[in-house]
Motif scaffolding. Structure first.
Motif, PDB file in Angstrom:
ATOM      1  N   GLN A   1       0.812  -1.221   0.000  1.00 36.96           N
ATOM      2  CA  GLN A   1       0.000   0.000   0.000  1.00 36.96           C
ATOM      3  C   GLN A   1       0.850   1.279   0.000  1.00 36.96           C
ATOM      4  O   GLN A   1       0.331   2.362   0.231  1.00 36.96           O
ATOM      5  CB  GLN A   1      -0.923  -0.003   1.213  1.00 36.96           C
ATOM      6  N   GLN A   2       2.145   1.173  -0.282  1.00 32.57           N
ATOM      7  CA  GLN A   2       3.020   2.344  -0.252  1.00 32.57           C
ATOM      8  C   GLN A   2       2.513   3.488  -1.115  1.00 32.57           C
ATOM      9  O   GLN A   2       2.651   4.643  -0.743  1.00 32.57           O
ATOM     10  CB  GLN A   2       4.444   1.980  -0.680  1.00 32.57           C
ATOM     11  N   VAL A   3       1.964   3.184  -2.259  1.00 38.57           N
ATOM     12  CA  VAL A   3       1.469   4.245  -3.147  1.00 38.57           C
ATOM     13  C   VAL A   3      -0.058   4.306  -3.156  1.00 38.57           C
ATOM     14  O   VAL A   3      -0.654   4.938  -4.016  1.00 38.57           O
ATOM     15  CB  VAL A   3       2.017   4.087  -4.586  1.00 38.57           C
ATOM     16  N   GLY A   4      -0.680   3.634  -2.185  1.00 42.76           N
ATOM     17  CA  GLY A   4      -2.131   3.693  -2.062  1.00 42.76           C
ATOM     18  C   GLY A   4      -2.791   2.357  -2.319  1.00 42.76           C
ATOM     19  O   GLY A   4      -2.164   1.424  -2.818  1.00 42.76           O
ATOM     20  N   PRO A   5      -4.060   2.274  -1.961  1.00 42.41           N
ATOM     21  CA  PRO A   5      -4.811   1.030  -2.171  1.00 42.41           C
ATOM     22  C   PRO A   5      -5.042   0.777  -3.662  1.00 42.41           C
ATOM     23  O   PRO A   5      -4.880   1.680  -4.484  1.00 42.41           O
ATOM     24  CB  PRO A   5      -6.125   1.283  -1.437  1.00 42.41           C
TER      25      PRO A   5
ATOM     26  N   PRO B   1      -1.760   1.145  -8.206  1.00 37.89           N
ATOM     27  CA  PRO B   1      -0.953   2.320  -8.521  1.00 37.89           C
ATOM     28  C   PRO B   1       0.521   2.033  -8.248  1.00 37.89           C
ATOM     29  O   PRO B   1       0.865   1.390  -7.254  1.00 37.89           O
ATOM     30  CB  PRO B   1      -1.501   3.394  -7.578  1.00 37.89           C
ATOM     31  N   GLU B   2       1.362   2.440  -9.143  1.00 31.99           N
ATOM     32  CA  GLU B   2       2.811   2.344  -8.988  1.00 31.99           C
ATOM     33  C   GLU B   2       3.391   3.700  -9.381  1.00 31.99           C
ATOM     34  O   GLU B   2       2.756   4.447 -10.131  1.00 31.99           O
ATOM     35  CB  GLU B   2       3.375   1.248  -9.895  1.00 31.99           C
ATOM     36  N   PRO B   3       4.583   4.026  -8.904  1.00 26.73           N
ATOM     37  CA  PRO B   3       5.165   5.331  -9.240  1.00 26.73           C
ATOM     38  C   PRO B   3       5.259   5.588 -10.749  1.00 26.73           C
ATOM     39  O   PRO B   3       5.085   6.719 -11.204  1.00 26.73           O
ATOM     40  CB  PRO B   3       6.559   5.271  -8.603  1.00 26.73           C
ATOM     41  N   GLU B   4       5.505   4.525 -11.529  1.00 25.17           N
ATOM     42  CA  GLU B   4       5.632   4.692 -12.986  1.00 25.17           C
ATOM     43  C   GLU B   4       4.296   4.593 -13.715  1.00 25.17           C
ATOM     44  O   GLU B   4       4.242   4.701 -14.928  1.00 25.17           O
ATOM     45  CB  GLU B   4       6.628   3.672 -13.551  1.00 25.17           C
ATOM     46  N   GLY B   5       3.214   4.368 -13.001  1.00 33.00           N
ATOM     47  CA  GLY B   5       1.882   4.269 -13.598  1.00 33.00           C
ATOM     48  C   GLY B   5       1.152   3.032 -13.098  1.00 33.00           C
ATOM     49  O   GLY B   5       1.741   2.157 -12.461  1.00 33.00           O
ATOM     50  N   ASP B   6      -0.122   2.967 -13.405  1.00 36.24           N
ATOM     51  CA  ASP B   6      -0.945   1.853 -12.945  1.00 36.24           C
ATOM     52  C   ASP B   6      -0.497   0.536 -13.576  1.00 36.24           C
ATOM     53  O   ASP B   6      -0.103   0.496 -14.744  1.00 36.24           O
ATOM     54  CB  ASP B   6      -2.415   2.095 -13.297  1.00 36.24           C
ATOM     55  N   VAL B   7      -0.568  -0.536 -12.762  1.00 36.03           N
ATOM     56  CA  VAL B   7      -0.161  -1.862 -13.208  1.00 36.03           C
ATOM     57  C   VAL B   7      -1.305  -2.837 -12.938  1.00 36.03           C
ATOM     58  O   VAL B   7      -1.894  -2.834 -11.855  1.00 36.03           O
ATOM     59  CB  VAL B   7       1.101  -2.332 -12.436  1.00 36.03           C
TER      60      VAL B   7
END
Length: 127
Positions: A58-62, A91-97
């Motif tokens: 959850q580092q970058v959110g749910p 969500p990931e820092p480089e975009g949604d996965v």
């Protein structure tokens, strides 16, 4: 509610809190001595270690989306298991996965009649 429905309901309730990013409540669905093995090779023993996994996840959110399908569910006495196929958008820092996989959870009925996860294996599909 019969036992099989009760263990399925554990996942139904958990999912609500998982989608909100409520780690404290998600962890409450595990027994104190639960073990979790994740798709990235982490083996966590106990709620404190399992909390660390959720904090990483959850580092970058749910998740933005999470869906699951019950594959199998069975109860024998005070033990049960629940298998699901899951998919989601994270969500990931480089975009949604998008990710998908399966999970197998073993549950044990507690003295208060509640069902808690005692062991869980979460796998991810190869991309």
């Amino acid at each position: 509610m019969d036992d099989r429905k009760a263990i399925i309901n554990v996942t139904v309730q958990w999912e609500k809190y998982y989608m909100r990013g409520d780690i404290d409540t998600c962890i409450s669905f595990y027994s104190d001595d639960a073990t979790m093995m994740t798709f990235d090779g982490i083996i966590a023993r106990g709620r404190d270690d399992i909390r660390k996994i959720y904090e990483i996840w959850q580092q970058v959110g749910p998740p933005k989306r999470f869906e699951y399908e019950t594959l199998l569910s069975e109860v024998r006495g005070d033990m049960g298991y629940y298998a699901m196929r899951w998919s989601g958008v994270y969500p990931e820092p480089e975009g949604d996965v998008s990710r998908s996989g399966t999970a197998l959870s073993v549950l044990e009925r507690q003295k208060d009649r509640a069902w808690l996860w005692t062991a869980e294996i979460v796998s991810a599909d190869l991309e």
